[in-house]
Write a protein that holds these residues in place. Structure first.
Motif, PDB file in Angstrom:
ATOM      1  N   GLY A 275      58.447  44.714  46.093  1.00  0.00           N
ATOM      2  CA  GLY A 275      57.525  43.544  46.160  1.00  0.00           C
ATOM      3  C   GLY A 275      56.886  43.260  47.557  1.00  0.00           C
ATOM      4  N   THR A 276      57.417  43.782  48.606  1.00  0.00           N
ATOM      5  CA  THR A 276      56.946  43.673  49.934  1.00  0.00           C
ATOM      6  C   THR A 276      55.630  43.868  50.132  1.00  0.00           C
ATOM      7  OG1 THR A 276      59.341  43.799  50.681  1.00  0.00           O
ATOM      8  CG2 THR A 276      57.524  43.810  52.657  1.00  0.00           C
ATOM      9  N   ILE A 277      55.238  45.177  49.356  1.00  0.00           N
ATOM     10  CA  ILE A 277      54.092  45.657  49.578  1.00  0.00           C
ATOM     11  C   ILE A 277      52.954  44.631  48.910  1.00  0.00           C
ATOM     12  CG2 ILE A 277      52.281  47.733  48.617  1.00  0.00           C
ATOM     13  CD1 ILE A 277      54.764  49.546  48.988  1.00  0.00           C
ATOM     14  N   ASP A 278      53.120  43.930  47.804  1.00  0.00           N
ATOM     15  CA  ASP A 278      52.220  43.123  47.390  1.00  0.00           C
ATOM     16  C   ASP A 278      52.074  41.888  48.108  1.00  0.00           C
ATOM     17  OD1 ASP A 278      51.949  44.567  44.953  1.00  0.00           O
ATOM     18  OD2 ASP A 278      53.890  43.370  44.202  1.00  0.00           O
ATOM     19  N   TYR A 279      52.884  41.609  49.255  1.00  0.00           N
ATOM     20  CA  TYR A 279      52.821  40.576  49.982  1.00  0.00           C
ATOM     21  C   TYR A 279      51.906  40.976  51.258  1.00  0.00           C
ATOM     22  CZ  TYR A 279      57.309  39.669  47.766  1.00  0.00           C
ATOM     23  OH  TYR A 279      58.299  39.299  46.957  1.00  0.00           O
ATOM     24  N   LEU A 280      52.057  42.157  51.682  1.00  0.00           N
ATOM     25  CA  LEU A 280      50.967  42.812  52.449  1.00  0.00           C
ATOM     26  C   LEU A 280      49.653  42.888  52.035  1.00  0.00           C
ATOM     27  CD1 LEU A 280      53.504  45.572  54.006  1.00  0.00           C
ATOM     28  CD2 LEU A 280      52.735  43.598  55.300  1.00  0.00           C
ATOM     29  N   LYS A 281      49.632  43.291  50.983  1.00  0.00           N
ATOM     30  CA  LYS A 281      48.227  43.197  50.365  1.00  0.00           C
ATOM     31  C   LYS A 281      47.479  42.049  50.369  1.00  0.00           C
ATOM     32  CE  LYS A 281      49.070  47.529  47.389  1.00  0.00           C
ATOM     33  NZ  LYS A 281      49.216  48.092  46.082  1.00  0.00           N
ATOM     34  N   ARG A 282      48.545  40.870  50.082  1.00  0.00           N
ATOM     35  CA  ARG A 282      47.737  39.561  49.978  1.00  0.00           C
ATOM     36  C   ARG A 282      47.278  39.071  51.660  1.00  0.00           C
ATOM     37  NH1 ARG A 282      51.753  37.100  46.164  1.00  0.00           N
ATOM     38  NH2 ARG A 282      52.962  36.258  47.998  1.00  0.00           N
ATOM     39  N   LEU A 283      48.010  39.555  52.508  1.00  0.00           N
ATOM     40  CA  LEU A 283      47.352  39.374  53.831  1.00  0.00           C
ATOM     41  C   LEU A 283      46.430  40.333  54.180  1.00  0.00           C
ATOM     42  CD1 LEU A 283      51.068  39.630  55.621  1.00  0.00           C
ATOM     43  CD2 LEU A 283      49.625  37.497  55.671  1.00  0.00           C
ATOM     44  N   HIS A 284      46.407  41.508  53.834  1.00  0.00           N
ATOM     45  CA  HIS A 284      45.162  42.129  53.846  1.00  0.00           C
ATOM     46  C   HIS A 284      44.030  41.692  53.355  1.00  0.00           C
ATOM     47  CE1 HIS A 284      42.594  45.694  52.052  1.00  0.00           C
ATOM     48  NE2 HIS A 284      42.551  45.928  53.383  1.00  0.00           N
ATOM     49  N   SER A 285      44.072  41.069  52.244  1.00  0.00           N
ATOM     50  CA  SER A 285      42.892  40.484  51.666  1.00  0.00           C
ATOM     51  C   SER A 285      42.216  39.456  52.267  1.00  0.00           C
ATOM     52  CB  SER A 285      43.409  40.255  50.035  1.00  0.00           C
ATOM     53  OG  SER A 285      44.343  39.248  49.817  1.00  0.00           O
ATOM     54  N   ARG A 286      43.114  38.683  52.926  1.00  0.00           N
ATOM     55  CA  ARG A 286      42.645  37.389  53.583  1.00  0.00           C
ATOM     56  C   ARG A 286      42.208  37.688  54.801  1.00  0.00           C
ATOM     57  NH1 ARG A 286      47.418  35.387  51.418  1.00  0.00           N
ATOM     58  NH2 ARG A 286      48.106  35.100  53.729  1.00  0.00           N
ATOM     59  N   THR A 287      42.246  38.753  55.473  1.00  0.00           N
ATOM     60  CA  THR A 287      42.129  39.097  56.736  1.00  0.00           C
ATOM     61  C   THR A 287      40.598  39.505  57.078  1.00  0.00           C
ATOM     62  OG1 THR A 287      44.184  39.606  57.458  1.00  0.00           O
ATOM     63  CG2 THR A 287      42.634  40.039  59.209  1.00  0.00           C
ATOM     64  N   GLU A 288      39.641  38.843  57.492  1.00  0.00           N
ATOM     65  CA  GLU A 288      38.157  38.865  57.561  1.00  0.00           C
ATOM     66  C   GLU A 288      37.732  40.454  57.820  1.00  0.00           C
ATOM     67  OE1 GLU A 288      35.910  37.352  55.924  1.00  0.00           O
ATOM     68  OE2 GLU A 288      37.035  35.714  55.633  1.00  0.00           O
ATOM     69  N   ALA A 289      38.342  40.819  59.060  1.00  0.00           N
ATOM     70  CA  ALA A 289      38.103  42.024  59.812  1.00  0.00           C
ATOM     71  C   ALA A 289      38.442  43.234  59.169  1.00  0.00           C
ATOM     72  CB  ALA A 289      38.619  42.157  61.404  1.00  0.00           C
ATOM     73  N   GLU A 294      39.833  49.656  51.994  1.00  0.00           N
ATOM     74  CA  GLU A 294      40.564  49.582  51.002  1.00  0.00           C
ATOM     75  C   GLU A 294      42.094  49.566  51.616  1.00  0.00           C
ATOM     76  OE1 GLU A 294      43.928  51.473  48.539  1.00  0.00           O
ATOM     77  OE2 GLU A 294      42.864  52.327  50.165  1.00  0.00           O
ATOM     78  N   PHE A 295      43.130  49.067  50.954  1.00  0.00           N
ATOM     79  CA  PHE A 295      44.516  48.672  51.820  1.00  0.00           C
ATOM     80  C   PHE A 295      45.179  50.092  52.284  1.00  0.00           C
ATOM     81  CE2 PHE A 295      48.926  48.195  51.235  1.00  0.00           C
ATOM     82  CZ  PHE A 295      49.558  47.506  52.148  1.00  0.00           C
ATOM     83  N   TYR A 296      45.443  51.074  51.359  1.00  0.00           N
ATOM     84  CA  TYR A 296      45.837  52.164  52.033  1.00  0.00           C
ATOM     85  C   TYR A 296      45.051  52.940  52.900  1.00  0.00           C
ATOM     86  CZ  TYR A 296      49.235  51.481  47.919  1.00  0.00           C
ATOM     87  OH  TYR A 296      50.031  50.626  47.133  1.00  0.00           O
ATOM     88  N   ALA A 297      43.965  52.987  52.532  1.00  0.00           N
ATOM     89  CA  ALA A 297      42.895  53.523  53.876  1.00  0.00           C
ATOM     90  C   ALA A 297      43.053  52.951  55.072  1.00  0.00           C
ATOM     91  CB  ALA A 297      41.571  53.625  53.330  1.00  0.00           C
ATOM     92  N   MET A 298      43.151  51.638  54.969  1.00  0.00           N
ATOM     93  CA  MET A 298      43.505  50.830  56.202  1.00  0.00           C
ATOM     94  C   MET A 298      44.781  51.095  57.033  1.00  0.00           C
ATOM     95  SD  MET A 298      45.057  47.885  57.515  1.00  0.00           S
ATOM     96  CE  MET A 298      46.163  47.294  56.064  1.00  0.00           C
TER      97      MET A 298
END
Length: 420
Positions: A275-289, A294-298
């Motif tokens: 589940g920790t990956i899902d929380y990281l994805k949410r943080l990623h999706s809210r960070t403008e920069a 794409e999450f894995y590419a980032m």
């Protein structure tokens, strides 16, 4: 050249002078070592015997200077430096105990500043009491029992050195007492309170005002979940966490996330629960920069950007206050078992508790995951031992049903997961 008194004799081409003071029957000696004058009493009334002692002492001091050891008197500072040099030598050779670093730190921070010029033979019970009062003022509180154990052991290293060199007899070594406060149980969340917290977080976010206030609540939710699912230290390790420190990998068809953490202690790796990956994805999706990458590419770009930040990329220092406000609103602030306020650090203790009790993780693995010592785990979580071994005590094995297993897996392993 200055003329010598008739009562003064020289040795070793004038390097050592042997003389008598006017009111003494015993011969004294003086010589210079690295610009430092050394004066000693030979303890002898016969000149030839005094010369032998003086010569031996001079050669001993020269040996110490050559090997970068302090020019020894019986002052505490000099003996302490000998003990420090010995411990450091062992550490450099990978032969010393890791705790020697703590001993050296204690001697340099507390003992040498206080006892420095005091002769080691003059340290008595009252002097120790004066030191205890001074140390309390410096620290700002009574030291804990674990701190006193470390300090007493450091002091004993100095006395061992003094006894070995004949500066003091074993019978004159003062007894160092430990009346410090024992390791105190730390506030954490019970399984029920943790579930209540993660159920309430989404609704609480929606109740917040728009803009930065709501952004703070979104950030807090994922901060809480990631800390509670990794055991990382809030503050130091969380604040230092960058996207370049996050790695996602697969093994046997399963996906794992690994964090490279550094802060209070030496760097270490920690694996996040399901589940920790899902929380990281949410943080990623809210960070403008980075949200448009794409999450894995980032992650592969190993960006030096903070993981825990507001949408504009700024790092906030107000999560502690926001967390306290949330806990207060939902009657979760006070830990019923300790009576203390829960704080962000309580999430780390919750991780440890769940890992030991629900996962059956051994303390060696937990210590490595949390970047701490086995001794620290044993001191602060020893109260969990009966629950950890409940099946052994009751003579039965407990096996999860398929439904229970699925429920725990959905919550992130051992009851530490996302909202229901």
């Amino acid at each position: 050249m200055v003329a010598l008194k008739a009562s003064t004799h020289t040795l070793l081409d004038g390097e050592v002078k042997v003389y008598k003071r006017g009111n003494s029957k015993r011969w004294q000696a003086t010589f210079k070592i690295d610009q430092h004058w050394v004066r000693i009493s030979t303890g002898k009334t016969v000149l030839e015997e005094a010369k032998t002692v003086a010569r031996d002492q001079y050669l001993e001091y020269k040996f110490r200077a050559k090997h970068e050891l302090p020019v020894v008197t019986k002052r505490f500072e000099d003996v302490a430096k000998l003990a420090i040099a010995d411990m450091q030598k062992q550490l450099d050779a990978d032969a010393g105990r890791k705790v020697y670093k703590d001993y050296i730190k204690a001697l340099n921070l507390y003992f040498i500043p206080f006892f420095g010029k005091t002769f080691i033979t003059s340290i008595d019970h009252q002097k120790i009491q004066d030191f205890n009062a001074w140390r309390k003022r410096v620290i700002g509180r009574d030291p804990k029992a674990s701190t006193l154990n470390t300090h007493n052991s450091a002091m004993n290293r100095v006395y061992d050195e003094a006894v070995a060199r004949g500066f003091i007899t074993q019978g004159k070594v003062p007894i160092l007492a430990n009346k410090g406060e024992g390791a105190k149980r730390r506030p954490d969340f019970s399984r029920e309170d943790y579930r209540k917290m993660i159920r309430k977080l989404p609704h609480w976010i929606e109740q917040g005002k728009g803009g930065k206030s709501r952004d703070m609540r979104h950030l807090l939710r994922d901060y809480v979940l990631i800390v509670a699912n990794t055991g990382m230290r809030p503050g130091t390790e969380a604040e230092n966490l960058r996207w370049k420190h996050v790695t996602v990998f697969e093994d046997n068809g399963l996906e794992y996330v690994e964090f490279y953490l550094h802060g209070k202690t030496k760097p270490h790796e920690a694996i996040g629960r399901a589940g920790t990956i899902d929380y990281l994805k949410r943080l990623h999706s809210r960070t403008e920069a980075i949200k448009d990458i794409e999450f894995y590419a980032m992650l592969k770009q190993k960006l030096d950007l903070p993981v825990f930040c507001l949408p504009d990329g700024t790092v906030t220092d107000n999560l502690r206050q926001t967390f306290k406000a949330f806990l207060t609103k939902h009657d979760l602030l006070i830990c019923p078992k300790t009576g203390d306020n829960r704080v962000l650090y309580s999430l780390r203790h919750t991780y440890a508790t769940f890992a030991l009790v629900n996962d059956g993780m051994d303390i060696h693995a937990l210590a490595q995951q949390m970047g701490t010592s086995i001794g620290m785990i044993e001191r602060h979580y020893s109260h969990l031992t009966p629950r950890m071994k409940k099946d052994m005590f009751t003579g039965k094995r407990y096996e999860l049903s398929a439904e229970e297993y699925a429920a725990q897996k959905a919550e992130g392993g051992a009851g530490v997961g996302d909202e229901e």
